[in-house]
Design an enzyme around this catalytic site. Structure first.
Site, PDB file in Angstrom:
ATOM      1  N   CYS A 115       0.776  -1.261   0.063  1.00 31.44           N
ATOM      2  CA  CYS A 115      -0.051   0.004  -0.041  1.00 31.44           C
ATOM      3  C   CYS A 115       0.925   1.420  -0.056  1.00 31.44           C
ATOM      4  CB  CYS A 115      -0.897   0.046   1.279  1.00 31.44           C
ATOM      5  SG  CYS A 115      -2.035  -1.351   1.077  1.00 31.44           S
ATOM      6  N   HIS A 368      -9.049   3.022  -2.304  1.00 32.28           N
ATOM      7  CA  HIS A 368      -7.812   2.740  -2.033  1.00 32.28           C
ATOM      8  C   HIS A 368      -7.229   1.949  -3.051  1.00 32.28           C
ATOM      9  CE1 HIS A 368      -3.823   1.574  -0.290  1.00 32.28           C
ATOM     10  NE2 HIS A 368      -4.427   0.442   0.804  1.00 32.28           N
ATOM     11  N   CYS A 398      -0.392   1.665   6.355  1.00 35.38           N
ATOM     12  CA  CYS A 398       0.211   0.343   6.833  1.00 35.38           C
ATOM     13  C   CYS A 398       0.410  -0.286   5.544  1.00 35.38           C
ATOM     14  CB  CYS A 398      -1.090  -0.288   7.368  1.00 35.38           C
ATOM     15  SG  CYS A 398      -2.692  -0.262   6.603  1.00 35.38           S
ATOM     16  N   GLY A 400       0.855  -4.402   3.945  1.00 34.53           N
ATOM     17  CA  GLY A 400       0.802  -5.732   4.099  1.00 34.53           C
ATOM     18  C   GLY A 400       2.198  -6.440   4.438  1.00 34.53           C
TER      19      GLY A 400
END
Length: 415
Positions: A115, A368, A398, A400
């Site tokens: 992300c 997103h 954040c 993954g």
């Protein structure tokens, strides 16, 4: 130029200089942003970009970079694309940049840090400029979630799955499961998550109606059902969304024993792209380019994969500590709302001023696109800083598999 160098030198000798003064001072070698734009964010599989694959999306945003920068494309030495889902992204960005008008002397690559890929691309271009590898570069974040996804197609090899590392095995956990872990481990209730999401939708609706997104979105023309259609607004904004309406949505991840994360309090599945042009301050002045902001720095931090969503709570203090700053020094915070569970945790744990955090709403309301968001936050955050006449922007997300990343910028478009 000589006067600016002297001013910088004198400021470095000033005793008792505050950390905030240090990052806001201007130096010819500063890495600066001269262009920051994005596409509208469109609903995956049914929105405006549903028929536009990744290479088309990257071409569209780079075409706008050429148009809006008023810079000879031959000056751009490298383009880095942040993307998560497509292993062929490096092919696409190279072909797209050539078709968009950049010469074959402009190199291109892709990078994937989940992300935060768009921020990672920005960091990579900035570091190349800082070390003298290139003078001018473009960072792009783009994702076609209509055609891609980041779900693992098979388990890890036996050596990993049978290892003594629970963290390694937990990297298999889908993002929805990690959201439920955060909610359960830290008592982030369904009500807290729905109330947070309702406010994200309210802010996005208000911002869109007020036209706050207009200066950050570059209209994109696509073909839909054979007709040219120009897209200029985010599609995920849902006017009239309330806590009461969100509280009626069924949990999305009951297969993991969870009952808190839903389609209403989690980030939307979305297509979109963003781009940031960077160079040294001295180069921008030489080329007559507008200086929007100063790139200060970025950092990454790791944590347990099963609670990956709280990554910003680790990365933000690490980044602020590198520059001797306090969270109270920050004017605007763009924190990725992958899930309301993690956004609530980070807000409350870091004691963030919610009025400073995602004032235009976040990924729950806007969407997103995985590889895009890290760059999109820069574009949105700088636009908000201009609106508020604010100086310091912090972005964070954040990541993954248990990571967090954060970036720091100084807005220079202040009257």
């Amino acid at each position: 130029m000589a006067a600016e160098r002297l001013s910088s030198f004198v400021s470095q000798l000033t005793p008792g200089q505050k950390p905030l003064d240090k990052i806001t001072q201007k130096n010819p070698d500063d890495i600066v942003i001269t262009l920051a734009i994005r596409t509208p964010l469109c609903k995956a599989k049914k929105g405006g970009f549903k028929d536009l694959p990744l290479d088309g999306m990257v071409f569209k945003i780079l075409e706008q970079v050429v148009k809006k920068s008023n810079l000879d494309p031959q000056m751009v030495e490298d383009i880095c694309l942040g993307n998560v889902s497509d292993a062929k992204a490096a092919y696409y960005v190279r072909a797209a940049c050539l078709a968009a008008g950049f010469p074959n002397t402009t190199a291109a690559s892709s990078v994937n840090r989940f992300c935060s890929s768009g921020l990672k691309a920005t960091q990579d271009i900035a570091n190349q400029i800082l070390t003298g590898s290139i003078e001018v570069g473009v960072a792009v974040g783009a994702e076609s979630m209509s055609t891609g996804g980041d779900r693992l197609e098979r388990p890890f090899v036996d050596e990993i799955m049978n290892s003594n590392s629970q963290d390694a095995k937990d990297c298999m956990q889908p993002m929805g499961q990690t959201s439920e872990n955060v909610g359960n481990d830290f008592n982030i209730t369904r009500e807290l998550q729905d109330r947070y999401a309702a406010e994200s939708y309210r802010r996005a609706e208000a911002a869109q109606k007020a036209g706050w997104f207009d200066d950050e979105i570059t209209p994109i023309t696509v073909k839909i059902d054979g007709k040219d259609v120009t897209l200029n607004k985010d599609e995920g904004v849902r006017p009239g969304t309330t806590y009461e309406s969100l509280s009626k949505i069924r949990p999305a991840f009951t297969q993991f024993g969870g009952d808190k994360s839903t389609g209403g309090n989690s980030s939307q599945v979305t297509d979109g792209a963003a781009a940031v042009m960077l160079m040294k301050r001295s180069k921008a002045m030489e080329l007559g380019q507008p200086i929007l902001a100063k790139y200060v720095g970025a950092t990454v931090a790791g944590l347990a994969p099963r609670i990956m969503g709280i990554g910003p709570s680790i990365a933000i203090p690490k980044l602020l500590g590198k520059y001797g700053l306090d969270i109270s020094d920050i004017d605007v915070i763009e924190l990725n709302e992958a899930f309301a569970s993690m956004a609530v945790y980070c807000r409350d744990t870091l004691k963030l001023d919610w009025t400073k955090m995602n004032p235009r709403g976040g990924a729950i309301a806007l969407g997103h696109p995985l590889g895009c968001t890290g760059a999109r936050q820069i574009v949105t955050g700088l636009s908000e800083c201009r609106r508020q006449k604010a100086k310091i922007l912090l972005t964070s997300m954040c990541i993954g598999t248990g990571q967090g990343m954060a970036g720091l910028f100084v807005n220079e478009q202040v009257d």
